[in-house]
Write a protein that holds these residues in place. Structure first.
Motif, PDB file in Angstrom:
ATOM      1  N   MET A  75       0.843  -1.212   0.000  1.00 48.08           N
ATOM      2  CA  MET A  75       0.000   0.000   0.000  1.00 48.08           C
ATOM      3  C   MET A  75       0.872   1.255   0.000  1.00 48.08           C
ATOM      4  O   MET A  75       0.602   2.207  -0.726  1.00 48.08           O
ATOM      5  N   GLU A  76       1.912   1.237   0.812  1.00 49.93           N
ATOM      6  CA  GLU A  76       2.818   2.399   0.874  1.00 49.93           C
ATOM      7  C   GLU A  76       3.503   2.607  -0.485  1.00 49.93           C
ATOM      8  O   GLU A  76       3.540   3.729  -1.012  1.00 49.93           O
ATOM      9  N   ARG A  79       1.164   3.840  -3.280  1.00 52.58           N
ATOM     10  CA  ARG A  79       0.818   5.253  -3.035  1.00 52.58           C
ATOM     11  C   ARG A  79       1.968   6.154  -3.470  1.00 52.58           C
ATOM     12  O   ARG A  79       1.757   7.248  -3.976  1.00 52.58           O
ATOM     13  N   GLU A  80       3.173   5.668  -3.227  1.00 59.93           N
ATOM     14  CA  GLU A  80       4.338   6.469  -3.610  1.00 59.93           C
ATOM     15  C   GLU A  80       4.399   6.585  -5.139  1.00 59.93           C
ATOM     16  O   GLU A  80       4.641   7.665  -5.675  1.00 59.93           O
ATOM     17  N   ASP A  82       1.863   6.358  -7.111  1.00 55.93           N
ATOM     18  CA  ASP A  82       0.739   7.204  -7.508  1.00 55.93           C
ATOM     19  C   ASP A  82       1.055   8.691  -7.321  1.00 55.93           C
ATOM     20  O   ASP A  82       0.695   9.521  -8.150  1.00 55.93           O
ATOM     21  N   SER A  98      -6.110  12.034  -6.865  1.00 54.16           N
ATOM     22  CA  SER A  98      -5.938  10.605  -6.679  1.00 54.16           C
ATOM     23  C   SER A  98      -7.071  10.006  -5.856  1.00 54.16           C
ATOM     24  O   SER A  98      -7.440  10.546  -4.817  1.00 54.16           O
ATOM     25  N   PRO A 100      -7.419   6.592  -4.175  1.00 53.42           N
ATOM     26  CA  PRO A 100      -6.791   5.295  -3.877  1.00 53.42           C
ATOM     27  C   PRO A 100      -7.828   4.211  -3.607  1.00 53.42           C
ATOM     28  O   PRO A 100      -8.705   4.393  -2.752  1.00 53.42           O
ATOM     29  N   THR A 132      -6.759   6.593 -10.462  1.00 51.39           N
ATOM     30  CA  THR A 132      -6.774   5.481  -9.518  1.00 51.39           C
ATOM     31  C   THR A 132      -5.784   4.422  -9.996  1.00 51.39           C
ATOM     32  O   THR A 132      -5.193   4.572 -11.069  1.00 51.39           O
ATOM     33  N   ASP A 135      -4.066  -1.734  -6.331  1.00 49.94           N
ATOM     34  CA  ASP A 135      -3.791  -1.519  -4.902  1.00 49.94           C
ATOM     35  C   ASP A 135      -4.192  -2.770  -4.113  1.00 49.94           C
ATOM     36  O   ASP A 135      -4.849  -3.677  -4.647  1.00 49.94           O
TER      37      ASP A 135
END
Ligand code: IP8
Length: 259
Positions: A75-76, A79-80, A82, A98, A100, A132, A135
């Motif tokens: 997840m981290e 996100r990075e 993204d 964004s 997520p 999006t 994920d």
């Protein structure tokens, strides 16, 4: 409205953990802005998602508490990725937001169950490009699972009925055989139910989210709702822009019926 997926193999180096291809993305963003279309963007996870997800077998859901650190790390990392994508989009003149999946979606037995499409609609109305991505999300049966960019593409296509649905890959499209191994492999310009069923299913499955065949089945369902579903090579300059402008490009168009 256009729905575009930038595959993880285009915007990252899929075999080198967390390697972002910023120049490729900047060029694709230039193509998107020049085409001047209303867009929803989905991106894959590439080496920011698949490597650690496979190590922890996240695609099958919860089996062991030791997976949870892997869930958090994936997840981290996605996100990075993204955030990197978002920065390039904003810098390129496409105001983006964004959404997520871990916050706006959930799965049931690996299938996309809920997606807050209203949120996408309202940001679009505001003149922003909703973004999006693949994920890890909660799953009502399996506790968590992988929500791929392709699952999001399918749901968004069903809701928004875009003019064109474009998948940017690192290959020209669908071939009669693996072009890396077979010099006689030919690009299939129009993929129908018959051509898909006749393809040799020998390809390895490198991703936690499945093979090209899963993607083609998804594209076939998308095509059945009208609009074109195209897979093209995002690594070749100009192809995405041409497709967004509605031109015929080198790639494979998926049609729901027979040809
Ligand atoms: O790259 C996969 O999404 P995809 C998401 O669109 C993760 O298949 C977290 C591996």
């Amino acid at each position: 409205m256009m729905l575009v997926k930038l595959g993880g193999s285009v915007i990252t180096d899929k075999v080198r953990y967390r390697t972002f291809r910023e120049e490729v993305l900047s060029r694709l963003v230039d193509e998107i802005t020049s085409a001047q279309k209303e867009i929803i963007l989905v991106h894959g996870a590439g080496s920011f998602g698949h490597i650690i997800a496979a190590q922890h077998q996240l695609q099958h859901g919860f089996s062991d508490i030791s997976q949870i650190a892997g869930v958090a790390k994936v997840m981290e990392d996605v996100r990075e990725l993204d955030l990197k994508v978002l920065k390039v989009l904003n810098l390129g003149g496409l105001p983006s937001v964004s959404l997520p999946p871990s916050a706006v979606a959930s799965l049931r037995c690996g299938e996309l169950d809920d997606l807050n499409v209203e949120m996408f609609r309202r940001y679009l109305e505001l003149g922003m490009c909703p973004v999006t991505f693949g994920d890890v999300v909660l799953d009502r049966e399996r506790r968590f699972g992988i929500c791929s960019g392709d699952q999001l593409m399918e749901r968004l296509a069903r809701e928004f009925r875009p003019e064109r649905v474009i998948f940017c890959s690192d290959v020209d499209g669908v071939f009669t055989a693996d072009p890396a191994r077979d010099p006689d492999a030919e690009l299939i310009e129009t993929v129908s139910r018959e051509t898909l069923d006749a393809l040799p299913r020998t390809k390895r499955c490198a991703d936690v989210t499945g093979s090209i065949f899963g993607k083609l089945e998804t594209m076939m369902r998308i095509a059945s709702w009208g609009g074109d579903a195209i897979v093209l090579n995002g690594g070749i300059p100009g192809r995405l822009e041409a497709a967004l402008r509605g031109e015929t490009v080198v790639g494979s168009k998926v049609v729901s019926g027979t040809v």
